[in-house]
Design a protein around this motif. Structure first.
Motif, mmCIF file in Angstrom:
data_model
loop_
_atom_site.group_PDB
_atom_site.id
_atom_site.type_symbol
_atom_site.label_atom_id
_atom_site.label_comp_id
_atom_site.label_asym_id
_atom_site.label_seq_id
_atom_site.Cartn_x
_atom_site.Cartn_y
_atom_site.Cartn_z
ATOM 1 N N PHE A 42 -14.120 -3.225 -2.713
ATOM 2 C CA PHE A 42 -13.877 -3.115 -4.151
ATOM 3 C C PHE A 42 -13.195 -1.795 -4.500
ATOM 4 C CE2 PHE A 42 -16.454 -6.824 -4.329
ATOM 5 C CZ PHE A 42 -16.115 -7.455 -5.519
ATOM 6 N N LYS A 43 -13.483 -0.750 -3.757
ATOM 7 C CA LYS A 43 -12.794 0.525 -3.969
ATOM 8 C C LYS A 43 -11.327 0.404 -3.592
ATOM 9 C CE LYS A 43 -12.600 5.284 -2.273
ATOM 10 N NZ LYS A 43 -13.142 6.262 -1.286
ATOM 11 N N ASN A 44 -11.048 -0.207 -2.435
ATOM 12 C CA ASN A 44 -9.674 -0.318 -1.956
ATOM 13 C C ASN A 44 -8.809 -1.214 -2.828
ATOM 14 O OD1 ASN A 44 -10.197 1.347 0.231
ATOM 15 N ND2 ASN A 44 -10.668 -0.355 1.618
ATOM 16 N N VAL A 71 -7.624 -4.372 11.181
ATOM 17 C CA VAL A 71 -6.397 -3.581 11.191
ATOM 18 C C VAL A 71 -6.252 -2.800 9.889
ATOM 19 C CG1 VAL A 71 -3.873 -3.721 11.223
ATOM 20 C CG2 VAL A 71 -5.226 -5.123 12.799
ATOM 21 N N MET A 72 -6.661 -3.416 8.775
ATOM 22 C CA MET A 72 -6.533 -2.784 7.467
ATOM 23 C C MET A 72 -7.192 -1.407 7.457
ATOM 24 S SD MET A 72 -5.381 -2.746 4.470
ATOM 25 C CE MET A 72 -4.869 -4.390 3.947
ATOM 26 N N SER A 73 -6.512 -0.439 6.832
ATOM 27 C CA SER A 73 -7.018 0.926 6.766
ATOM 28 C C SER A 73 -6.559 1.575 5.469
ATOM 29 C CB SER A 73 -6.502 1.747 7.949
ATOM 30 O OG SER A 73 -5.087 1.882 7.879
ATOM 31 N N GLU A 74 -7.142 2.714 5.152
ATOM 32 C CA GLU A 74 -6.711 3.463 3.971
ATOM 33 C C GLU A 74 -5.259 3.906 4.113
ATOM 34 O OE1 GLU A 74 -9.319 6.623 2.943
ATOM 35 O OE2 GLU A 74 -11.065 5.305 2.630
ATOM 36 N N GLU A 75 -4.855 4.221 5.332
ATOM 37 C CA GLU A 75 -3.458 4.623 5.568
ATOM 38 C C GLU A 75 -2.489 3.494 5.227
ATOM 39 O OE1 GLU A 75 -0.567 6.218 9.198
ATOM 40 O OE2 GLU A 75 -2.686 5.791 9.575
ATOM 41 N N ILE A 76 -2.827 2.271 5.632
ATOM 42 C CA ILE A 76 -1.979 1.129 5.310
ATOM 43 C C ILE A 76 -1.906 0.914 3.810
ATOM 44 C CG2 ILE A 76 -1.837 -1.406 5.461
ATOM 45 C CD1 ILE A 76 -2.773 -1.182 8.350
ATOM 46 N N LEU A 77 -3.028 1.008 3.125
ATOM 47 C CA LEU A 77 -3.034 0.806 1.677
ATOM 48 C C LEU A 77 -2.305 1.932 0.953
ATOM 49 C CD1 LEU A 77 -6.627 -0.612 1.100
ATOM 50 C CD2 LEU A 77 -4.452 -1.808 0.794
ATOM 51 N N TYR A 80 1.294 0.917 1.637
ATOM 52 C CA TYR A 80 1.629 -0.372 1.027
ATOM 53 C C TYR A 80 0.640 -0.682 -0.102
ATOM 54 C CZ TYR A 80 4.218 -1.119 5.428
ATOM 55 O OH TYR A 80 5.059 -1.013 6.512
ATOM 56 N N PRO A 81 0.639 0.097 -1.188
ATOM 57 C CA PRO A 81 -0.341 -0.122 -2.269
ATOM 58 C C PRO A 81 -0.207 -1.489 -2.926
ATOM 59 C CG PRO A 81 1.390 1.397 -2.960
ATOM 60 C CD PRO A 81 1.565 1.198 -1.503
ATOM 61 N N GLU A 82 0.958 -2.115 -2.798
ATOM 62 C CA GLU A 82 1.179 -3.425 -3.408
ATOM 63 C C GLU A 82 0.297 -4.513 -2.809
ATOM 64 O OE1 GLU A 82 4.717 -2.700 -0.518
ATOM 65 O OE2 GLU A 82 3.290 -1.547 -1.732
ATOM 66 N N LEU A 83 -0.253 -4.285 -1.600
ATOM 67 C CA LEU A 83 -1.132 -5.282 -0.988
ATOM 68 C C LEU A 83 -2.416 -5.486 -1.782
ATOM 69 C CD1 LEU A 83 -0.851 -4.394 2.819
ATOM 70 C CD2 LEU A 83 0.451 -6.095 1.529
ATOM 71 N N ALA A 84 -2.801 -4.495 -2.545
ATOM 72 C CA ALA A 84 -4.038 -4.576 -3.324
ATOM 73 C C ALA A 84 -3.780 -4.958 -4.780
ATOM 74 C CB ALA A 84 -4.779 -3.247 -3.268
ATOM 75 N N ILE A 85 -2.564 -5.377 -5.101
ATOM 76 C CA ILE A 85 -2.211 -5.739 -6.472
ATOM 77 C C ILE A 85 -1.920 -7.227 -6.545
ATOM 78 C CG2 ILE A 85 -0.614 -5.338 -8.387
ATOM 79 C CD1 ILE A 85 -0.105 -2.549 -7.233
#
Length: 387
Positions: A42-44, A71-77, A80-85
Motif C-alpha cells: 500500500f505504501k508503494n 523482482v519488484m523493488s523500490e529502485e524499480i518503482l 518507473y513510477p508509472e507502474l503504480a499509477i
C-alpha cells in the motif's frame, strides 16, 4: 555422481524411460516477509483504503505463505513510477524489466542445475523454456541459450503462457524428447516474475488482491535424459507416463489478457471446486498405467503444484490423503508462494531433501501434478529412484 548423493542407494532406471538427472533453482534478491507485505504494497502504490487493506491482510494469512522472492523493488518503482499509477500504458516498461529479470534468473537456475549434473554444458542437446512473464522475438529460449553458451545446434522449444501448469507441461515435452532422441540431454528451464501483472489496488477489482497475497517470482531448471551414463549421472525420478486433460467450457475460470497496462488475470472462486470435481478421474487414469487403483492413494507420493491452500485442501479431502502426502507442496507454498511454472521444481527438490534428511521416504511410485489455464490438468506417473 552429482552433488545430491546423500541417499542410501539409487534404484536402477529403465533405460527406455526419461529420468530427472538434476534440479536447480534461482530467485531475485528481494525477499518479502508475508507479515510485512500489506504495509509495503500500500505504501508503494500510494493507496490508503482501509477496507482493501483489511481484505489483503486476511488473504495474506489465508494463503499460508510466509516468504516470497520478488523482482519488484523500490529502485524499480523510483525508475518507473508509472507502474503504480492506474490507467497508464506501461506494457513497454514492464517487458523491459521482465525480459532482463527472467533471463537472468533462468541462467542462474540452469547453471545451478548443470553444476549438480556435473557434465559439460556442451552435452546439452535440447532446451525447453517455459515462461508466462515475457513476450518477445526471438524468445527467451534463445537469450537463455546464449547466456549459458549452449551449442548453436541445440534444439530449442518455447512454451509461453501455460501458467501454473507450464512446469509439468515442459517436463512432459522434455520426457518425449529424451525418449525419442537416444543420447539426448534436455535442459528444462522455467522463469517467472509478477511485475508483468503488478497493479495498484482497486475497489472495482478486489480479485487482484489474491495474486498480491499469493504469487512470487523465481526460476527452476532440470536436466532430463534416458539411460543415465554409469558413474557420471545420477537419476532421481523416472518419468513413466504423462497425460494432459482439459475441462470443457472452463476456459474463463483462469482468464488472462495482455493489455496496455500489463497482463490482467482473473481467477474465478470456483477454481478449487472444478479441480476437486475432476481430480479423481484424472488421477485414477494416470495411476492405472502403473497398475495402481483408487485404494492406493496413500501408497504413492504426491508432487503437486501448490496453486493455493484451497486446491491442496480440497485434493487432500477428496482423495482422503494422509496429512504428510502434500508436505512438500505445502512447504514450497510457504517458502516461495505460488511461483507459477517454477514451483513444481521446488516441490520435487523438497521431496529429495526429505529423503536426504532421513525423513519418511518409502513410496517408490507417485504423481507429479499441476493445473493451469484451460482448465488444464497435467500429470506424470513417476518412479522415485532414491532411497
Amino acid at each position: 555422481m552429482g552433488s545430491e548423493e546423500s541417499h542410501k542407494y539409487f534404484k536402477k532406471a529403465d533405460p527406455k524411460k526419461a529420468t530427472i538427472l538434476a534440479l536447480g533453482k534461482a530467485f531475485p534478491h528481494q525477499l518479502v516477509m508475508q507479515d510485512f507485505l500489506v504495509d509495503g504494497y500500500f505504501k508503494n502504490t500510494n493507496c490508503d483504503d482501509p477496507e482493501l487493506k483489511e481484505k489483503l491482510t486476511r488473504l495474506c494469512k489465508a494463503t499460508t505463505v510466509k516468504t516470497r522472492y520478488v523482482v519488484m523493488s523500490e529502485e524499480i518503482l523510483t525508475n518507473y513510477p508509472e507502474l503504480a499509477i492506474e490507467g497508464l500504458p506501461t506494457m513497454k516498461q514492464r517487458l523491459e524489466i521482465c525480459h532482463s529479470a527472467v533471463t537472468q534468473m533462468a541462467i542462474e537456475a540452469s547453471r545451478s542445475c548443470i553444476k549438480k549434473w556435473a557434465r559439460p554444458v556442451s552435452d546439452i542437446t535440447h532446451l525447453v523454456y517455459v515462461s508466462s512473464s515475457e513476450a518477445r522475438l526471438p524468445g527467451g529460449d534463445l537469450h537463455l541459450a546464449k547466456g549459458l553458451g549452449l551449442r548453436p545446434d541445440t534444439r530449442r522449444t518455447l512454451l509461453y503462457f501455460s501458467g501454473c501448469s507450464g512446469g509439468v507441461a515442459g517436463l512432459r515435452l522434455a520426457k518425449d524428447i529424451a525418449e525419442n532422441n537416444p543420447g539426448s540431454r534436455v535442459l528444462l528451464a522455467t522463469s517467472e516474475t509478477t511485475i508483468i501483472g503488478f497493479k495498484p489496488p482497486n475497489p472495482n477489482r478486489p480479485e487482484d488482491l489474491i495474486g498480491v497475497a499469493l504469487f512470487g517470482d523465481g526460476a527452476g531448471a532440470m536436466i532430463i535424459g534416458a539411460n543415465p551414463v554409469g558413474e557420471e549421472e545420477t537419476a532421481y525420478f523416472e518419468l513413466h507416463t504423462a497425460i494432459q486433460h482439459f475441462v470443457p467450457d472452463s476456459e474463463k475460470i483462469i482468464d488472462g489478457k495482455l493489455t496496455e497496462e500489463g497482463i490482467s488475470f482473473k481467477l474465478e472462486k470456483k477454481l478449487p471446486q472444478i479441480i476437486e470435481d475432476n481430480i479423481e478421474d484424472f488421477c485414477i487414469e494416470l495411476m492405472g498405467y502403473g497398475g495402481f487403483c483408487k485404494s492406493d492413494y496413500n501408497k504413492i507420493f504426491w508432487a503437486v503444484h501448490p496453486g493455493g491452500p484451497a486446491v491442496l485442501n480440497r485434493m487432500e479431502k477428496k482423495l482422503e490423503l494422509l496429512p504428510d502426502k502434500l508436505k512438500a507442496s505445502r512447504r514450497a507454498l510457504s517458502d516461495y508462494g505460488n511461483a507459477g511454472s517454477n514451483t513444481i521444481v521446488y516441490v520435487l527438490q523438497y521431496m529429495l531433501d526429505e529423503g536426504k534428511n532421513g525423513e519418511k521416504d518409502e513410496d517408490e511410485w507417485g504423481l507429479i501434478l499441476a493445473f493451469g489455464p484451460g482448465i488444464t490438468f497435467e500429470g506424470i506417473l513417476t518412479r522415485k529412484l532414491t532411497v
